[in-house]
Design a protein around this motif. Structure first.
Motif, PDB file in Angstrom:
ATOM      1  N   LEU A  41      43.908  40.006  48.244  1.00 21.53           N
ATOM      2  CA  LEU A  41      43.116  39.839  49.468  1.00 21.53           C
ATOM      3  C   LEU A  41      42.816  38.375  49.778  1.00 21.53           C
ATOM      4  CD1 LEU A  41      40.480  42.710  49.060  1.00 21.53           C
ATOM      5  CD2 LEU A  41      42.729  42.781  50.171  1.00 21.53           C
ATOM      6  N   VAL A  42      42.584  37.571  48.727  1.00 24.93           N
ATOM      7  CA  VAL A  42      42.195  36.167  48.903  1.00 24.93           C
ATOM      8  C   VAL A  42      42.822  35.354  47.781  1.00 24.93           C
ATOM      9  CG1 VAL A  42      40.270  34.525  48.915  1.00 24.93           C
ATOM     10  CG2 VAL A  42      39.985  36.756  49.996  1.00 24.93           C
ATOM     11  N   ARG A  43      43.299  34.157  48.107  1.00 25.13           N
ATOM     12  CA  ARG A  43      43.749  33.195  47.098  1.00 25.13           C
ATOM     13  C   ARG A  43      43.050  31.860  47.326  1.00 25.13           C
ATOM     14  NH1 ARG A  43      48.646  34.277  44.125  1.00 25.13           N
ATOM     15  NH2 ARG A  43      49.777  36.104  44.914  1.00 25.13           N
ATOM     16  N   VAL A  44      42.668  31.205  46.227  1.00 24.10           N
ATOM     17  CA  VAL A  44      42.133  29.847  46.246  1.00 24.10           C
ATOM     18  C   VAL A  44      43.029  29.022  45.334  1.00 24.10           C
ATOM     19  CG1 VAL A  44      40.145  28.379  45.703  1.00 24.10           C
ATOM     20  CG2 VAL A  44      39.774  30.677  46.632  1.00 24.10           C
ATOM     21  N   SER A  45      43.398  27.816  45.780  1.00 21.79           N
ATOM     22  CA  SER A  45      44.374  27.030  45.022  1.00 21.79           C
ATOM     23  C   SER A  45      43.757  26.284  43.842  1.00 21.79           C
ATOM     24  CB  SER A  45      45.091  26.040  45.946  1.00 21.79           C
ATOM     25  OG  SER A  45      44.161  25.163  46.559  1.00 21.79           O
ATOM     26  N   ARG A  46      42.511  25.771  44.006  1.00 21.20           N
ATOM     27  CA  ARG A  46      41.878  25.078  42.881  1.00 21.20           C
ATOM     28  C   ARG A  46      40.389  25.320  42.883  1.00 21.20           C
ATOM     29  NH1 ARG A  46      41.060  18.786  41.016  1.00 21.20           N
ATOM     30  NH2 ARG A  46      39.944  19.393  39.134  1.00 21.20           N
ATOM     31  N   PRO A  47      39.892  25.902  41.759  1.00 25.35           N
ATOM     32  CA  PRO A  47      40.687  26.456  40.676  1.00 25.35           C
ATOM     33  C   PRO A  47      41.481  27.666  41.154  1.00 25.35           C
ATOM     34  CG  PRO A  47      38.416  27.151  40.463  1.00 25.35           C
ATOM     35  CD  PRO A  47      38.449  26.158  41.577  1.00 25.35           C
ATOM     36  N   THR A  48      42.488  28.060  40.409  1.00 27.73           N
ATOM     37  CA  THR A  48      43.274  29.234  40.777  1.00 27.73           C
ATOM     38  C   THR A  48      42.369  30.464  40.752  1.00 27.73           C
ATOM     39  OG1 THR A  48      45.317  28.296  39.877  1.00 27.73           O
ATOM     40  CG2 THR A  48      45.223  30.691  40.147  1.00 27.73           C
ATOM     41  N   ILE A  49      42.177  31.072  41.930  1.00 28.39           N
ATOM     42  CA  ILE A  49      41.334  32.269  42.062  1.00 28.39           C
ATOM     43  C   ILE A  49      42.062  33.248  42.978  1.00 28.39           C
ATOM     44  CG2 ILE A  49      39.125  33.207  42.882  1.00 28.39           C
ATOM     45  CD1 ILE A  49      37.895  30.454  42.482  1.00 28.39           C
ATOM     46  N   ALA A  50      41.933  34.536  42.677  1.00 32.20           N
ATOM     47  CA  ALA A  50      42.456  35.556  43.574  1.00 32.20           C
ATOM     48  C   ALA A  50      41.515  36.757  43.561  1.00 32.20           C
ATOM     49  CB  ALA A  50      43.863  35.992  43.173  1.00 32.20           C
ATOM     50  N   ALA A  83      38.921  43.293  41.748  1.00 31.31           N
ATOM     51  CA  ALA A  83      38.855  42.382  40.605  1.00 31.31           C
ATOM     52  C   ALA A  83      38.946  40.947  41.094  1.00 31.31           C
ATOM     53  CB  ALA A  83      39.976  42.676  39.611  1.00 31.31           C
ATOM     54  N   LEU A  84      38.411  40.059  40.283  1.00 34.92           N
ATOM     55  CA  LEU A  84      38.474  38.620  40.531  1.00 34.92           C
ATOM     56  C   LEU A  84      39.230  37.988  39.374  1.00 34.92           C
ATOM     57  CD1 LEU A  84      37.328  36.499  42.577  1.00 34.92           C
ATOM     58  CD2 LEU A  84      35.477  36.133  40.944  1.00 34.92           C
ATOM     59  N   TYR A  85      40.346  37.332  39.691  1.00 37.83           N
ATOM     60  CA  TYR A  85      41.175  36.667  38.686  1.00 37.83           C
ATOM     61  C   TYR A  85      41.007  35.159  38.836  1.00 37.83           C
ATOM     62  CZ  TYR A  85      45.373  34.708  36.508  1.00 37.83           C
ATOM     63  OH  TYR A  85      46.236  33.955  35.742  1.00 37.83           O
ATOM     64  N   ALA A 134      47.231  42.999  31.618  1.00 39.07           N
ATOM     65  CA  ALA A 134      48.252  42.066  31.120  1.00 39.07           C
ATOM     66  C   ALA A 134      49.330  41.837  32.166  1.00 39.07           C
ATOM     67  CB  ALA A 134      48.863  42.602  29.826  1.00 39.07           C
ATOM     68  N   ALA A 135      49.731  42.903  32.869  1.00 41.78           N
ATOM     69  CA  ALA A 135      50.750  42.753  33.911  1.00 41.78           C
ATOM     70  C   ALA A 135      50.239  41.876  35.049  1.00 41.78           C
ATOM     71  CB  ALA A 135      51.154  44.131  34.437  1.00 41.78           C
ATOM     72  N   ILE A 136      48.997  42.066  35.441  1.00 44.51           N
ATOM     73  CA  ILE A 136      48.409  41.240  36.496  1.00 44.51           C
ATOM     74  C   ILE A 136      48.334  39.785  36.064  1.00 44.51           C
ATOM     75  CG2 ILE A 136      46.258  40.762  37.759  1.00 44.51           C
ATOM     76  CD1 ILE A 136      45.731  43.813  37.685  1.00 44.51           C
ATOM     77  N   MET A 137      47.924  39.554  34.810  1.00 42.18           N
ATOM     78  CA  MET A 137      47.643  38.206  34.329  1.00 42.18           C
ATOM     79  C   MET A 137      48.880  37.472  33.833  1.00 42.18           C
ATOM     80  SD  MET A 137      44.035  39.232  32.462  1.00 42.18           S
ATOM     81  CE  MET A 137      43.260  37.609  32.343  1.00 42.18           C
ATOM     82  N   GLY A 138      50.025  38.147  33.789  1.00 42.81           N
ATOM     83  CA  GLY A 138      51.281  37.487  33.489  1.00 42.81           C
ATOM     84  C   GLY A 138      51.474  37.076  32.048  1.00 42.81           C
ATOM     85  N   LEU A 139      50.827  37.793  31.122  1.00 45.91           N
ATOM     86  CA  LEU A 139      50.981  37.514  29.702  1.00 45.91           C
ATOM     87  C   LEU A 139      51.121  38.830  28.944  1.00 45.91           C
ATOM     88  CD1 LEU A 139      48.286  34.724  29.289  1.00 45.91           C
ATOM     89  CD2 LEU A 139      50.735  34.441  28.841  1.00 45.91           C
ATOM     90  N   ASP A 140      51.724  38.776  27.746  1.00 40.70           N
ATOM     91  CA  ASP A 140      51.850  39.972  26.927  1.00 40.70           C
ATOM     92  C   ASP A 140      50.471  40.478  26.508  1.00 40.70           C
ATOM     93  OD1 ASP A 140      54.599  39.826  27.061  1.00 40.70           O
ATOM     94  OD2 ASP A 140      54.797  38.743  25.146  1.00 40.70           O
TER      95      ASP A 140
END
Length: 286
Positions: free
Chosen positions: A90-99, A244-246, A163-169
């Motif tokens: 829904l929303v992205r912020v470039s710095r800091p990285t937020i979605a 969720a807030l990443y 883990a799939a959302i966050m791009g790590l195992d």
């Protein structure tokens, strides 16, 4: 009558904040005093956070990282493929990285996670910077419940999705932590990474390395208050069930980013329930 709020903190007030914290006064009491003296709440919170955590990047930047080479672990696009479901950005912020992410949890999952947590709730702790041991402090007034990775079918499903959302195992992830905030409960602005210069960070960094990202999943709406705030960029997220807030903690130059300072505003009415996932830079066995 002058009703204007103070939007700058003078050197005398900065000195008072430092002395009050050193004397053991809770941050909430400092905030109340500053509000009584007509300071803007956001400005007061940031000044207190600066005194507690510092206002500069805690490590030197990487000589090989530049804005041109920096890449977030979060996938690009309007939709993230998270194994068993697709997630809308829904929303992205470039710095800091937020979605801000929609549809991370469904209503039934939110209910079951709250019910699973209720019997385990204990007063939340923070990491003591000198010893690395969890302690109860007034900067964090929630109740928490910890889950082992994959301990139930439901938890295993959420672990895999996060883990799939966050791009790590999945092995990089700490166990999920549920938290309940009642009326008045809050989490003073803080960093999720382990400050490298704190002696208490050493055992955490040795076991799995530095934290690199956070996913906060919201298990219910909040009647009033309870926003997740990033005071240094004046960004505020209002909790919504299933969203969720990443966010990540690395600036484009490779340093730990002071703009990732964040907190949970006091709940004014109702309850706030969240489920948090932290990821490490290496495999984490805990």
């Amino acid at each position: 009558m002058n009703t204007r709020l103070h939007t700058k903190v003078t050197a005398d007030w900065h000195r008072w904040i430092g002395e009050a914290l050193a004397a053991g006064n809770p941050p909430a009491e400092l905030l109340a005093t500053m509000k009584e003296n007509r300071f803007d709440e956001r400005v007061a919170r940031e000044a207190i956070a600066d005194a507690m955590f510092g206002s500069v990047s805690p490590v030197a930047p990487s000589p090989t990282m530049t804005a041109a080479t920096f890449r977030s672990r979060l996938a690009a696009g309007h939709t993230l493929h998270a194994g068993d479901r697709d997630i809308r950005v829904l929303v992205r912020v470039s710095r800091p990285t937020i979605a801000v992410l929609d549809g991370v949890l469904d209503t039934d999952e939110c209910f079951m996670l709250r019910e699973l947590a209720k019997s385990r709730l204990e007063r939340s702790q923070v990491v003591n910077p000198g010893t690395g041991i969890g302690v109860v402090q007034d900067i964090r007034t929630s109740e928490g419940a910890n889950f082992g990775r994959g301990e139930t079918e439901l938890i295993a499903r959420i672990d895999a999705r996060a883990a799939a959302i966050m791009g790590l195992d999945e092995e990089h992830g700490e166990g999920l932590q549920a938290m309940r905030y009642g009326v008045g409960a809050e989490y003073v602005p803080h960093f999720d990474f382990f400050p490298p210069d704190d002696p208490g960070s050493e055992p955490h960094l040795r076991h799995g390395g530095q934290r690199v990202s956070t996913l906060i999943m919201y298990l219910d709406d909040v009647e009033a208050g309870g926003e997740t705030v990033f005071p240094r960029i004046d960004f505020s997220y209002v909790p919504r069930r299933g969203q969720a807030l990443y966010f990540e903690y690395t600036a484009p130059d490779g340093s730990l980013d002071p703009l990732s300072l964040h907190g949970g505003a006091p709940v004014l009415s109702g309850e706030k329930w969240i489920l948090t996932k932290w990821m490490r830079e290496r495999s984490f066995a805990g």
